[in-house]
Design an enzyme around this catalytic site. Structure first.
Site, PDB file in Angstrom:
ATOM      1  N   THR A 171       0.843  -1.189   0.000  1.00 14.08           N
ATOM      2  CA  THR A 171       0.000   0.000   0.000  1.00 14.08           C
ATOM      3  C   THR A 171       0.878   1.240   0.000  1.00 14.08           C
ATOM      4  OG1 THR A 171      -1.843  -1.083   1.138  1.00 14.08           O
ATOM      5  CG2 THR A 171      -1.750   1.316   1.265  1.00 14.08           C
ATOM      6  N   PHE A 173       1.181   5.091   0.874  1.00 18.71           N
ATOM      7  CA  PHE A 173       0.607   6.100   1.757  1.00 18.71           C
ATOM      8  C   PHE A 173       1.174   7.471   1.397  1.00 18.71           C
ATOM      9  CE2 PHE A 173       0.189   2.186   4.141  1.00 18.71           C
ATOM     10  CZ  PHE A 173      -1.063   2.305   4.746  1.00 18.71           C
TER      11      PHE A 173
END
Length: 274
Positions: A171, A173
């Protein structure tokens, strides 16, 4: 001490991202991405860390929509490897489980593993929050999908690890701030623009970058809030906004777009291999 806000609970993947970018800051967990934006905007936090894209699930639409509602700057990014574990109270066994709880994206990313378990699956607002609930409420026959760090923080046992369907799961960020000053030396820019219902308008907008040999690493459309059937386009460019060719491209883009907004220019994250 400066404060960085993130969505979730201690042990969440977003906290890992906050640790990577802001190792010396006080970390404050908040219940939603929207609350992170608001905390930075009103000054309760110097920075906010929000999920932007997952390598399997794609863009986090809520984050991109919130960029349009708030005047914050994107000043950095980090990529966190997501290794999901199955966590339960000490002494639990997989065969005794009747329910698994976690964030909806984590559940989707572990679909094959969960199908083999034949258990009830229920969504929680956060992976680490699910682990915390099992520990706080002493929920038997219940497991959470969360990180190994969450197991350590909440005294849970790891029943299985790396249970995601696709092993390479990460992921990205983004770091938010009211101050546009980037973290590190910028070599990447993110922006959003709108186009009118005119033939070739998107082609001409993208041509502003193509003609200057600027590489786009992201191009995605989203509905424009409050304007039915109008769309905006989010773009990532492999160049700092201060480069002459980027200055020229942004000027050319503004000639064809209905609006243009530079979300931020910052140092691109380097993904660490396990």
């Amino acid at each position: 001490m400066d404060v960085v806000a993130y969505q979730g609970e201690a042990g969440a993947y977003s906290e890992e991202g906050a640790l990577a970018l802001f190792p010396d800051a006080e970390r404050v967990p908040l219940p939603s991405i929207r609350k992170v934006f608001e905390a930075v905007e009103v000054g309760r936090a110097v920075w906010g860390l929000v999920p932007m894209d997952n390598s399997q699930a794609g863009s986090i639409n809520e984050t991109y929509d919130l960029f349009l509602r708030h005047g914050l700057h994107l000043v950095g990014e980090t990529i966190v490897r997501v290794d999901h574990c199955l966590l339960a109270l000490p002494g639990s066994a997989i065969d005794d489980l009747s329910e698994v709880i976690s964030h909806p994206q984590a559940i989707a990313q572990c679909e094959e593993f969960l199908n083999a378990l034949e258990v009830n699956v229920r969504a929680e607002y956060n992976t680490a929050g699910a682990a915390k609930r099992i520990a706080d409420e002493r929920l038997e026959h219940t497991a959470a999908i969360a990180s190994r760090r969450a197991a350590e923080l909440y005294g849970l046992e790891v029943l299985a690890e790396r249970i995601q369907t696709y092993p390479d799961n990460s992921t990205r960020f983004g770091a938010l701030s009211r101050d546009p000053k980037p973290i590190g030396e910028p070599d990447k820019s993110s922006l959003v623009f709108g186009v009118g219902h005119v033939s070739g308008s998107l082609y001409r907008c993208l041509g502003a970058f193509a003609e200057r040999h600027l590489s786009l690493t992201k191009l995605e459309s989203r509905p424009r809030p409050g304007r039915p059937w109008e769309y905006v386009f989010y773009v990532d460019v492999d160049a700092a906004a201060q480069r002459p060719e980027m200055i020229e491209a942004l000027a050319a883009l503004s000639d064809h777009a209905t609006f243009t907004r530079l979300l931020g220019t910052y140092a691109a994250a380097v993904q660490r291999r396990p």
